[in-house]
Design an enzyme around this catalytic site. Structure first.
Site, short mmCIF file in Angstrom:
data_model
loop_
_atom_site.label_atom_id
_atom_site.label_comp_id
_atom_site.label_asym_id
_atom_site.label_seq_id
_atom_site.Cartn_x
_atom_site.Cartn_y
_atom_site.Cartn_z
N CYS A 43 0.85 -1.20 0.00
CA CYS A 43 0.00 0.00 0.00
C CYS A 43 0.88 1.25 0.00
CB CYS A 43 -0.90 0.01 1.23
SG CYS A 43 -2.06 1.42 1.25
N ASP A 45 0.42 3.71 1.79
CA ASP A 45 0.36 4.27 3.16
C ASP A 45 1.76 4.54 3.72
OD1 ASP A 45 0.12 4.28 6.14
OD2 ASP A 45 -1.98 3.89 5.68
N ARG A 47 2.82 4.59 6.59
CA ARG A 47 3.22 3.81 7.77
C ARG A 47 3.76 2.42 7.44
NH1 ARG A 47 -2.57 4.22 10.40
NH2 ARG A 47 -2.99 3.76 8.20
N HIS A 99 -2.35 -3.98 5.03
CA HIS A 99 -2.17 -3.58 6.43
C HIS A 99 -3.50 -3.23 7.07
CE1 HIS A 99 -2.69 0.85 5.84
NE2 HIS A 99 -2.44 0.50 4.60
N CYS A 102 -6.14 0.14 6.78
CA CYS A 102 -5.90 0.69 5.44
C CYS A 102 -7.05 1.62 5.03
CB CYS A 102 -5.78 -0.45 4.43
SG CYS A 102 -5.40 0.12 2.76
CO CO Z 1 -3.42 1.20 2.93
#
Ligand code: CO
Length: 199
Positions: A43, A45, A47, A99, A102
């Site tokens: 992803c 993302d 993090r 994750h 998400c």
């Molecule tokens: Co995500």
């Protein structure tokens, strides 16, 4: 420029100095080319930084990231990365890593609009529809959200196995092995969900 922006350039210089301190040939070796053993599909993302969470150095992971780590058969970007990684770089493993928490997966569970990304989330809504019976059966919202994240990864790995790239690779060699992982942003740990091997 802002202090934050300037700090990025300063950090880069510090990082280079640290790497050279540990190994004066660090960059010279990387300049010779790459032979990563792993393709990571994750992803976007912030993090979930691919290299960092598995302790990988530059040169070890070929990376593709998009919102909600989607594997979509018409996505030329993903397909090109996959084909180059498998056919040319000869990666031994492909990991699809989702994750918990998400935002892309969550957006596919609600009726809110987020702009252009709604088009992308539409693909994730299809994953929900294919697994509606199981997901609708989970009454607790957070438990359903977590399971949806997991199912999205499992579907992604199964879709990878159906690509022309993986098909032809598996006709000629044992590799790559396909793995589905979910990463927990709340504790940093990875859980294995699915492994598909050419046997
Ligand atoms: Co995500």
């Amino acid at each position: 420029m802002s202090p934050y922006y300037n700090s990025l350039l300063e950090n880069n210089k510090k990082w280079v100095a640290e790497k050279l301190d540990q190994d004066p040939e660090f960059f010279a070796k990387l300049a010779n080319g790459q032979k990563p053993p792993l393709l990571w599909i994750g992803c976007a993302d912030s993090r979930v930084p691919a290299n960092e969470i598995i302790g990988a150095l530059p040169g070890e992971v070929f990376v593709h990231r998009n919102i909600a780590n989607m594997v979509i058969h018409t996505d030329m970007n993903m397909l090109s990365v996959l084909d180059y990684a498998v056919s040319i770089l000869d990666v031994q493993h492909v990991i699809v890593c989702g994750h918990y928490g998400c935002g892309g997966v969550h957006a596919a569970m609600d009726e809110k609009h987020y702009g252009l990304v709604d088009n992308w989330v539409h693909h994730i809504k299809d994953v929900y529809r294919f697994n509606k019976t199981e997901l609708d059966g989970i009454k607790d919202h957070n438990a359903r959200f977590r399971r949806f994240v997991e199912i999205n990864v499992i579907e992604g790995v199964q879709d990878l196995a159906k690509t022309a790239t993986i098909h032809s690779a598996w006709q000629n060699k044992k590799t790559p092995t396909l793995h589905g992982w979910v990463y927990d942003v709340a504790n940093g740990l990875v859980k294995e969900l699915i492994t598909l091997k050419n046997e």
